[in-house]
Enzyme design. Structure first.
Site, short mmCIF file in Angstrom:
data_model
loop_
_atom_site.label_atom_id
_atom_site.label_comp_id
_atom_site.label_asym_id
_atom_site.label_seq_id
_atom_site.Cartn_x
_atom_site.Cartn_y
_atom_site.Cartn_z
N GLU A 9 0.80 -1.23 0.00
CA GLU A 9 0.00 0.00 0.00
C GLU A 9 0.83 1.28 0.00
O GLU A 9 0.35 2.33 -0.41
CB GLU A 9 -0.93 0.06 1.23
CG GLU A 9 -1.91 -1.08 1.36
CD GLU A 9 -1.40 -2.12 2.32
OE1 GLU A 9 -1.93 -2.23 3.43
OE2 GLU A 9 -0.45 -2.84 1.95
N ASN A 10 2.06 1.22 0.51
CA ASN A 10 2.87 2.43 0.56
C ASN A 10 3.52 2.78 -0.77
O ASN A 10 4.25 3.76 -0.87
CB ASN A 10 3.93 2.34 1.67
CG ASN A 10 4.91 1.21 1.46
OD1 ASN A 10 4.56 0.16 0.92
ND2 ASN A 10 6.15 1.40 1.88
#
Length: 218
Positions: free
Chosen positions: A47-48
């Site tokens: 997700e980052n």
């Protein structure tokens, strides 16, 4: 005997298919990156803002500036891309992740999941879990079958705040692999040496047991 964390990760990796884009949650799911078959190509997403995660780094490979969404150091596969978290969440919300593997505190036989909050306890927080359960059709939860106090985590109805409703179809625990269909857990496989009776005793939600339940193969 209950499965170890490594065995859980190894069994989860058997759910991978060639060409899949996969998001692995914090904890046991992340370990599955180490068990991808050599003849299979999957692309791991974080997700980052990473697309193309490699296996966990060896001590001499650790780069403190290269981390996943859980702030664990990672490696990059050949051809990996790094971009903003906004683009990463657009990929998730747009339904472009083929498989998501998450941990959980509770799952119930309606396919609801509670994974981010225990009132009165300090937990890391939501992270990307709510987006992942909303944007993915194919989600596997991996967790222990019961708490350290022996209380079932597979319930008729979740007692903790929900991360998502009706989104979980398959659960892998340290005792069993179960599908969720029509308001029931369906026992598909059992851990080696674990009896159906033990699984029944530790499953609070409705459990359907087929005539034949094979042991997991590794």
């Amino acid at each position: 005997m209950a499965l170890s964390r490594e065995q859980l990760a190894q069994r989860v990796a058997q759910e991978f298919k060639d060409g899949y884009y996969i998001n692995l949650g914090i904890g046991i799911p992340t370990l599955a990156a180490n068990y991808i078959p050599d003849d299979m190509e999957v692309i791991l997403q974080s997700e980052n803002g990473i697309l193309g995660l490699g296996p966990f780094p060896l001590e001499e490979e650790v780069d403190a500036d290269l981390i996943n969404a859980g702030k664990q150091t990672v490696t990059l596969a050949s051809g990996a891309a790094i971009f903003s978290s906004a683009e990463s969440f657009a990929m998730i919300r747009g339904g472009h992740v083929d498989l998501t593997v998450l941990g959980a505190f509770e799952v119930d036989c309606q396919g609801n999941i509670a994974s981010y909050m225990i009132p009165g306890k300090l937990i890391k927080g939501m992270g990307g879990a709510m987006d992942l359960v909303a944007g993915a059709d194919n989600i596997i939860v991996t967790m222990t079958h019961a708490s350290k106090h022996g209380e079932s985590k597979l319930l008729p109805e979740c007692t903790l705040p929900l991360t998502g409703k009706g989104c979980i179809k398959r659960v892998l625990t340290d005792l069993a692999l179960l599908d969720i269909e029509d308001g029931s857990f369906i026992l598909r496989e059992r851990a080696p040496g674990v009896s159906v009776e033990e699984i029944k005793a530790k499953t609070a939600g409705t459990l359907i047991v087929p005539d034949h339940v094979p042991e997991m193969q590794f």
